[in-house]
Design an enzyme around this catalytic site. Structure first.
Site, PDB file in Angstrom:
ATOM      1  CG  ASP A 132     -22.626  25.147   2.129  1.00 10.33           C
ATOM      2  OD1 ASP A 132     -21.587  25.828   2.143  1.00 10.33           O
ATOM      3  OD2 ASP A 132     -22.677  23.976   1.709  1.00 10.33           O
ATOM      4  NE  ARG A 182     -19.305  29.566  -0.346  1.00  9.35           N
ATOM      5  CZ  ARG A 182     -19.814  28.532   0.349  1.00  9.35           C
ATOM      6  NH1 ARG A 182     -21.091  28.235   0.313  1.00  9.35           N
ATOM      7  NH2 ARG A 182     -19.024  27.797   1.091  1.00  9.35           N
TER       8      ARG A 182
END
Ligand SMILES: Cc1cc2nc3c(=O)[nH]c(=O)nc-3n(C[C@H](O)[C@H](O)[C@H](O)COP(=O)(O)OP(=O)(O)OC[C@H]3O[C@@H](n4cnc5c(N)ncnc54)[C@H](O)[C@@H]3O)c2cc1C
Length: 306
Positions: A132, A182
């Site tokens: 992340d 992402r």
């Protein structure tokens, strides 16, 4: 950025509010909208149900900014166990980690070792490790650790935030690695010097970055994932991918509990979709960010009071 969004994001860093919320039944009820349960079993159960409907998943244990090496090590061990469970249950699932949950603030070297151990385990077991992206002060370290992990092999991807002014340069620097990225809009409270503040500008930068990723994907030089619930954006991405020969070369990831019908509609349209399932008891900061993304969600909290 709206005042409501800014207040909610500031509140997300309050230890006192976190303690108050975690104790209240109504808050726990409201949170259930975005997570199947606090324990890993609930997440694995939801992962199985989604797999039956043709959706992959990404599992993440909630938590960030741990303060000791022992906590970080426990998080690493937890994820090593998760990857074993995914294999034992034949679940088409990946894992996603926050580097501050793996001790980035405590000791960089140990954090790197944890990431390398998890990436190796994910590779071995046919899963995938996502990293992340957190607040802007962690971006340099996160990208360096991602590079370090990629040097050991594939099977690891990193999140980039479209709201950051620096992200177009970061993408340029990463593309030679044929990275798995992402792309998200960005969920934290950043100043105007660091991040674009108007939604219109963030959306425009998101699409520009998406186009660059798709063009690289068309020749096998990137594996893009679009982490967004913005269906209009996803339609533009689909059109571009068809026009540029990148159809089928990207995935869409959405959060559990958000736009579930669209997730299934995308699967029916043969788009690869994964649902990010969060679990764990440290949900306060994460939940505040979900409220900030759509302040109308605060009504669900108020309704849960009754
Ligand atoms: C798989 C995934 C991984 C992510 N990882 C990160 C990360 O590592 N770092 C990071 O900074 N951010 C991360 N995010 C969060 C991201 O940055 C955005 O804050 C979030 O996705 C909301 O933006 P959006 O792209 O959905 O678009 P928006 O334009 O904000 O929303 C589009 C539409 O989606 C719906 N929607 C969006 N959010 C919500 C919500 N919370 N509740 C209900 N409806 C909603 C609304 O209908 C809205 O109109 C991630 C998001 C996803 C989906």
């Amino acid at each position: 950025m709206s005042i409501a969004r800014s207040l909610l994001l500031r509140a997300s860093r309050s230890e006192w509010l976190a303690q108050q919320f975690r104790r209240r039944q109504f808050a726990r009820r409201a949170v259930r909208r975005f997570m199947p349960g606090e324990d890993l079993d609930a997440a694995l159960g939801a992962s199985g149900e989604l797999a039956a409907a043709g959706l992959g998943t990404v599992l993440t244990q909630l938590g960030e900014q741990v303060r000791s090496g022992a906590e970080a090590q426990a998080v690493r061990d937890h994820y090593l166990g998760v990857i074993d469970q995914l294999r034992e249950r034949f679940l088409p699932a990946h894992v996603s980690v926050k580097l501050t949950h793996l001790g980035l603030d405590v000791g960089r070297d140990a954090c790197v070792r944890h990431v390398l151990a998890l990436a190796a385990k994910a590779r071995e077991e046919g899963s995938f490790l996502w990293i992340d992206m957190e607040e802007s002060r962690y971006v340099d370290a996160t990208l360096q650790i991602y590079r370090r992990a990629r040097a050991e092999g594939a099977g690891v991807g990193v999140c980039l935030q479209a709201y950051l002014r620096r992200t177009p340069h970061d993408l340029t620097a990463l593309l030679p690695l044929a990275p798995a990225i992402r792309l998200v809009k960005g969920a934290y409270n950043e100043s105007g010097e660091i991040a674009l503040r108007r939604k219109k500008d963030v959306d425009a930068q998101y699409f520009t970055l998406a186009v660059r990723l798709l063009d690289a994907a068309a020749t096998g030089r990137a594996t893009p994932v679009f982490g967004t619930h913005d269906v209009r954006m996803l339609e533009r991405i689909r059109e571009w991918s068809v026009a540029r020969g990148a159809a089928g070369r990207y995935e869409v990831h959405m959060l559990y509990g958000i736009r579930a019908a669209e997730q299934r509609a995308l699967v029916a349209a043969e788009v690869k979709v994964r649902v990010l399932i969060s679990y764990g008891s440290h949900w306060f900061a994460w939940y505040m960010r979900r409220l900030a993304e759509r302040p109308a969600n605060v009504w669900f909290v108020i309704r849960s009071l009754f």
